[in-house]
Design a protein around this motif. Structure first.
Motif, PDB file in Angstrom:
ATOM      1  N   GLN A 270      51.634  44.801  85.935  1.00 16.44           N
ATOM      2  CA  GLN A 270      51.116  46.056  86.488  1.00 16.44           C
ATOM      3  C   GLN A 270      50.622  46.972  85.369  1.00 16.44           C
ATOM      4  O   GLN A 270      49.576  47.625  85.495  1.00 16.44           O
ATOM      5  N   PHE A 271      51.368  47.006  84.267  1.00 18.94           N
ATOM      6  CA  PHE A 271      50.945  47.825  83.130  1.00 18.94           C
ATOM      7  C   PHE A 271      49.647  47.284  82.536  1.00 18.94           C
ATOM      8  O   PHE A 271      48.720  48.045  82.238  1.00 18.94           O
ATOM      9  N   VAL A 272      49.565  45.947  82.380  1.00 24.29           N
ATOM     10  CA  VAL A 272      48.354  45.331  81.833  1.00 24.29           C
ATOM     11  C   VAL A 272      47.163  45.605  82.737  1.00 24.29           C
ATOM     12  O   VAL A 272      46.062  45.911  82.274  1.00 24.29           O
ATOM     13  N   ARG A 273      47.367  45.498  84.050  1.00 26.07           N
ATOM     14  CA  ARG A 273      46.290  45.746  85.000  1.00 26.07           C
ATOM     15  C   ARG A 273      45.806  47.198  84.913  1.00 26.07           C
ATOM     16  O   ARG A 273      44.608  47.481  84.947  1.00 26.07           O
ATOM     17  N   THR A 274      46.755  48.119  84.808  1.00 26.94           N
ATOM     18  CA  THR A 274      46.391  49.531  84.693  1.00 26.94           C
ATOM     19  C   THR A 274      45.602  49.799  83.424  1.00 26.94           C
ATOM     20  O   THR A 274      44.597  50.527  83.439  1.00 26.94           O
ATOM     21  N   VAL A 275      46.036  49.213  82.312  1.00 30.15           N
ATOM     22  CA  VAL A 275      45.329  49.398  81.048  1.00 30.15           C
ATOM     23  C   VAL A 275      43.924  48.784  81.118  1.00 30.15           C
ATOM     24  O   VAL A 275      42.956  49.369  80.629  1.00 30.15           O
ATOM     25  N   ASP A 276      43.813  47.599  81.743  1.00 32.57           N
ATOM     26  CA  ASP A 276      42.506  46.956  81.848  1.00 32.57           C
ATOM     27  C   ASP A 276      41.523  47.785  82.665  1.00 32.57           C
ATOM     28  O   ASP A 276      40.375  47.993  82.262  1.00 32.57           O
TER      29      ASP A 276
END
Length: 352
Positions: A270-276
């Motif tokens: 979820q964090f990676v998706r938000t950053v992307d």
């Protein structure tokens, strides 16, 4: 343009969002940036041709703003390529991929460095107006611009090294060739290191220089009554403020991505998706900066609007005037411009 790849995380929604969002935004920014910056270059060229004394007679502020417009225009010319990529796939080959990536980094670095130079020039002109005559030499400004271009070309060499055309896609989508910054596991340190270098050298340090200059300028102008200096300061502060608003969010997401890769922050997919997604959106906001500068010249720069109006009148007037009559009219305007420039000394800038 840059891709963060985390194998276990499914990113179908990110690819779908990018396909619908990026082509439209990049195309719009391309049109506005090309039209606006070409107008800036035409206005500066028109004013410059009316001045005598060669390159070193040109205003310091205009010198840096001219190079800033060139930098923005170079970036804008790459946007249609990436719009095509997000709409379909990368079809332009490896060489164009590397050059386009280098131009992106080149603009990021050179843009804020030219703004820092403008801020320092205003600092010398206002805070040290008495003893800055020898320092504020336009030939020296040209040398400074050349050094900035060389340094930024060196920094953009990372893109030339790591930009690759790779097949990218998620589990449920067909993989497509994309121009991405491709780091292997062995080069992860390079990725994190260059992200931090981009943030520090391409944003934080120049911003600190600009803040120092403008704090000193405001202190110096507290009791000033010279309206011309206040007007020029309004434009330059607008340029710096818009740059910060455009690029600060992107740098924040880059910092978050670096901290995640270093293990300082952990948030899972979820964090990676938000950053992307955040990187994708804020990068387009940063890219829009190359289209906003000409709008600032038009809305804030009184003299720029005046010169633009004169240029338009000249273009329209050529149709109804004979060659000899038009030539006399142009010579008369040139005489007026020269006398105006001489009366205002080297401080006169066509932009403000």
């Amino acid at each position: 343009m840059d891709k963060v790849h985390v194998a276990p995380c499914i990113q179908d929604d990110i690819h779908g969002f990018a396909q619908s969002y990026s082509p439209a935004v990049y195309s719009l920014v391309f049109i506005l940036a090309v039209v606006g910056n070409v107008l800036v270059l035409c206005v500066v060229r028109r004013y410059r041709s009316s001045q005598s004394g060669g390159v070193c007679a040109f205003s310091l502020t205009d010198t840096f703003l001219l190079h800033l417009a060139i930098s923005d225009l170079l970036l804008a010319l790459t946007l249609p390529l990436f719009a095509v990529q997000w709409a379909d796939q990368w079809v332009f080959g490896l060489a164009v991929c590397k050059i386009s990536g280098a131009l992106f980094s080149l603009n990021r670095y050179s843009g804020i460095l030219f703004l820092a130079c403008i801020s320092f020039d205003r600092y010398l002109a206002i805070v040290h107006a008495v003893n800055s005559g020898l320092k504020r030499n336009t030939c020296h400004a040209q040398i400074a611009c050349a050094l900035i271009w060389v340094m930024c070309l060196g920094l953009s060499g990372v893109d030339i090294t790591f930009k690759q055309v790779e097949k990218v896609g998620s589990f449920s989508q067909q993989q497509r060739p994309m121009c991405v910054t491709w780091f292997t596991e062995k080069s992860l340190q390079w990725q994190v290191g260059m992200q931090l270098v981009n943030i520090v050298l391409g944003f934080i340090l120049p911003l600190l220089v600009m803040l120092y200059c403008y704090i000193q300028i405001f202190r110096s102008l507290c009791n000033a009554t010279r309206r011309q200096k206040r007007k020029s300061l309004r434009l330059i502060i607008s340029l710096v403020s818009v740059f910060v608003l455009c690029w600060a969010p992107y740098n924040c997401f880059q910092l978050a991505d670096s901290l995640q890769k270093l293990g300082v922050v952990s948030g899972g997919c979820q964090f990676v998706r938000t950053v992307d997604v955040g990187t994708l959106i804020t990068e387009s906001v940063g890219l829009s900066h190359c289209a906003l500068n000409p709008l600032l010249y038009g809305f804030v720069g009184v003299k720029f609007r005046r010169e633009l109006a004169k240029m338009c009148k000249d273009l329209l007037g050529r149709r109804g005037l004979g060659i000899e009559e038009w030539g006399q009219r142009k010579r008369r305007k040139t005489t007026v411009s020269l006398s105006s420039a001489e009366s205002e000394n080297t401080y006169y800038s066509v932009m403000v």
